[in-house]
Design a protein around this motif. Structure first.
Motif, PDB file in Angstrom:
ATOM      1  N   VAL A  95      11.094  16.513   4.574  1.00  0.00           N
ATOM      2  CA  VAL A  95      10.176  16.440   3.442  1.00  0.00           C
ATOM      3  C   VAL A  95       8.773  16.697   3.969  1.00  0.00           C
ATOM      4  CG1 VAL A  95       9.301  15.059   1.529  1.00  0.00           C
ATOM      5  CG2 VAL A  95      11.653  14.723   2.337  1.00  0.00           C
ATOM      6  N   VAL A  96       8.096  17.647   3.367  1.00  0.00           N
ATOM      7  CA  VAL A  96       6.768  18.061   3.818  1.00  0.00           C
ATOM      8  C   VAL A  96       5.713  17.430   2.918  1.00  0.00           C
ATOM      9  CG1 VAL A  96       5.227  20.041   4.117  1.00  0.00           C
ATOM     10  CG2 VAL A  96       7.645  20.237   4.725  1.00  0.00           C
ATOM     11  N   GLY A  97       4.784  16.697   3.524  1.00  0.00           N
ATOM     12  CA  GLY A  97       3.655  16.152   2.780  1.00  0.00           C
ATOM     13  C   GLY A  97       2.621  17.243   2.555  1.00  0.00           C
ATOM     14  N   ALA A 140       8.852  13.524   6.408  1.00  0.00           N
ATOM     15  CA  ALA A 140      10.014  12.641   6.497  1.00  0.00           C
ATOM     16  C   ALA A 140      11.191  13.474   6.990  1.00  0.00           C
ATOM     17  CB  ALA A 140      10.326  12.011   5.150  1.00  0.00           C
ATOM     18  N   PHE A 141      12.060  12.841   7.804  1.00  0.00           N
ATOM     19  CA  PHE A 141      13.187  13.557   8.401  1.00  0.00           C
ATOM     20  C   PHE A 141      14.472  12.759   8.256  1.00  0.00           C
ATOM     21  CE2 PHE A 141       9.433  14.410  11.127  1.00  0.00           C
ATOM     22  CZ  PHE A 141       9.294  15.771  10.919  1.00  0.00           C
ATOM     23  N   SER A 142      15.561  13.495   8.238  1.00  0.00           N
ATOM     24  CA  SER A 142      16.875  12.860   8.310  1.00  0.00           C
ATOM     25  C   SER A 142      17.248  12.628   9.771  1.00  0.00           C
ATOM     26  CB  SER A 142      17.926  13.762   7.652  1.00  0.00           C
ATOM     27  OG  SER A 142      18.083  14.961   8.411  1.00  0.00           O
ATOM     28  N   GLN A 200      17.819  21.532   4.407  1.00  0.00           N
ATOM     29  CA  GLN A 200      17.239  21.302   3.087  1.00  0.00           C
ATOM     30  C   GLN A 200      15.812  20.802   3.243  1.00  0.00           C
ATOM     31  OE1 GLN A 200      19.572  18.853   0.485  1.00  0.00           O
ATOM     32  NE2 GLN A 200      18.067  18.880  -1.154  1.00  0.00           N
ATOM     33  N   ILE A 201      14.868  21.499   2.601  1.00  0.00           N
ATOM     34  CA  ILE A 201      13.447  21.186   2.710  1.00  0.00           C
ATOM     35  C   ILE A 201      12.883  20.929   1.318  1.00  0.00           C
ATOM     36  CG2 ILE A 201      11.197  22.016   3.520  1.00  0.00           C
ATOM     37  CD1 ILE A 201      12.739  24.007   5.299  1.00  0.00           C
ATOM     38  N   GLU A 202      12.069  19.891   1.192  1.00  0.00           N
ATOM     39  CA  GLU A 202      11.382  19.603  -0.057  1.00  0.00           C
ATOM     40  C   GLU A 202       9.892  19.406   0.226  1.00  0.00           C
ATOM     41  OE1 GLU A 202      12.449  19.615  -3.086  1.00  0.00           O
ATOM     42  OE2 GLU A 202      14.630  19.713  -2.807  1.00  0.00           O
ATOM     43  N   GLU A 216       8.517   7.856  -1.999  1.00  0.00           N
ATOM     44  CA  GLU A 216       9.118   9.060  -2.591  1.00  0.00           C
ATOM     45  C   GLU A 216       9.727   9.947  -1.513  1.00  0.00           C
ATOM     46  OE1 GLU A 216       7.788  13.018  -5.218  1.00  0.00           O
ATOM     47  OE2 GLU A 216       6.293  11.516  -4.628  1.00  0.00           O
ATOM     48  N   MET A 217       9.032  10.095  -0.403  1.00  0.00           N
ATOM     49  CA  MET A 217       9.530  10.936   0.680  1.00  0.00           C
ATOM     50  C   MET A 217      10.790  10.346   1.297  1.00  0.00           C
ATOM     51  SD  MET A 217       5.772  11.825   2.304  1.00  0.00           S
ATOM     52  CE  MET A 217       6.285  12.957   3.593  1.00  0.00           C
ATOM     53  N   ALA A 218      10.794   9.030   1.496  1.00  0.00           N
ATOM     54  CA  ALA A 218      11.971   8.376   2.076  1.00  0.00           C
ATOM     55  C   ALA A 218      13.171   8.474   1.140  1.00  0.00           C
ATOM     56  CB  ALA A 218      11.647   6.915   2.382  1.00  0.00           C
ATOM     57  N   ASP A 219      12.940   8.332  -0.158  1.00  0.00           N
ATOM     58  CA  ASP A 219      14.045   8.407  -1.123  1.00  0.00           C
ATOM     59  C   ASP A 219      14.692   9.786  -1.136  1.00  0.00           C
ATOM     60  OD1 ASP A 219      13.739   5.777  -1.822  1.00  0.00           O
ATOM     61  OD2 ASP A 219      12.595   6.178  -3.664  1.00  0.00           O
ATOM     62  N   LEU A 220      13.906  10.821  -0.946  1.00  0.00           N
ATOM     63  CA  LEU A 220      14.473  12.170  -0.891  1.00  0.00           C
ATOM     64  C   LEU A 220      15.434  12.311   0.287  1.00  0.00           C
ATOM     65  CD1 LEU A 220      11.332  14.342  -1.747  1.00  0.00           C
ATOM     66  CD2 LEU A 220      13.435  14.176  -3.093  1.00  0.00           C
TER      67      LEU A 220
END
Length: 315
Positions: A108-110, A154-156, A186-188, A95-99
């Motif tokens: 993406v923050v766990g 996860a990071f771009s 952008q942060i999720e 899920e994190m990678a897909d974002l």
């Protein structure tokens, strides 16, 4: 360039590293898994290699130093960073990678704090510290990151190649969060189920010394990224102190026609001058911050072009 790179910084994690590597191989079979050994005195590197990870070494001690090396050496469309202590579930990695890959999210923050962290973690001061740091940063920097100190992110490519790693230790997560907020990335948040370390595995985080480093990092970055607010607060404090001590002197002058406390009057004057200097220092530094943000956007464009070139070369 890898499509997904799983980055695992490790220091003495021989009890858990094999399971962590196996879990992420199952969750992300297309990913390359890198374990960076940070001067471990046990068999961390050997067991990671046996599990199928690519093992590299960073000889400068500290998590921040390891992450600096990782980000410098590895090119990937998506990076998953996770600790080697088996406290973070691999099930959320997809899920994190897909974002990152599909929605262009930069970080993406766990999020442990919205699920099981406070019941699983047996160290009450860690619980308090995580909540305090989260509240402080979200208040100071006007954001809503749910978990500042999590080691699961996860990071771009754009984030990794434009993030200046300055911290040497565990305060690196705080630095990442503030950088992403300040640079309008952008942060999720993805809620994860945190589990405490298995028996025999010990945390490398010192509650008090590392906690103080994190607080110092917050103050330092607030001064750097929001100087007009930082120095404005100092200016306001100095001005209030000056006025508080000046007022009795002024009232005495109105009643008696003479100044009874010249030393106090002189100190109040110098304190007010310091307040004015602090205010204008903040204004001047804010101009430098604005210029830095403009330069960052130009650098971001350059990094995006580099990514396109790497993908075209790979094809």
């Amino acid at each position: 360039m890898d499509k997904i790179a799983v980055l695992i910084p490790c220091y003495n994690e021989e009890k858990t590293i094999e399971k962590v590597v196996d879990d992420f191989k199952q969750a992300l079979p297309e990913a390359k898994i890198y374990v960076y050994n940070n001067n471990s005195s046990d068999d961390t590197a050997k067991k990671a290699q046996q599990a199928g990870a690519l093992v590299r070494n960073e000889y400068m001690q500290g998590k921040g130093n390891v992450i600096r090396r990782m980000f410098r050496e590895i090119d990937a469309q998506c990076y998953i960073m996770v600790d080697g202590d088996d406290t973070y579930p691999a099930e959320n990695a997809r899920e994190m990678a897909d974002l990152v890959l599909q929605k262009n999210v930069d970080m993406v923050v766990g999020d442990r704090l919205s699920s099981t962290y406070f019941t699983e973690n047996k160290r009450p001061f860690h619980n308090f510290g995580n909540s305090f740091v989260r509240s402080s940063i979200n208040f100071l920097f006007k954001n809503n990151i749910k978990d500042i100190m999590t080691g699961y992110r996860a990071f771009s490519y754009e984030f990794v190649k434009t993030f200046p790693v300055l911290s040497k230790g565990f305060e690196i997560e705080t630095e990442m969060s503030i950088h992403a907020i300040d640079k309008n990335m952008q942060i999720e948040n993805v809620v994860i189920d945190y589990r405490d370390r298995p028996a025999g595995s010990e945390s490398k985080l010192n509650t008090y010394s590392d906690g103080m480093r994190v607080l110092k990092t917050i103050a330092r970055l607030y001064r750097i990224y929001a100087p007009v607010k930082f120095f404005g607060l100092i200016s306001l404090l100095l001005a209030l102190i000056s006025l508080a001590f000046f007022w009795p002197v002024f009232v005495g002058y109105l009643q008696q026609g003479t100044v009874q406390k010249f030393p106090t009057l002189i100190v109040c004057g110098f304190t007010m001058i310091a307040a004015i200097q602090s205010f204008f220092a903040g204004l001047q530094l804010q101009s430098a911050v604005q210029k830095n943000r403009q330069d960052f956007e130009m650098n971001l464009n350059r990094v995006a072009d580099e990514k396109k070139h790497l993908l075209q070369t790979q094809e």
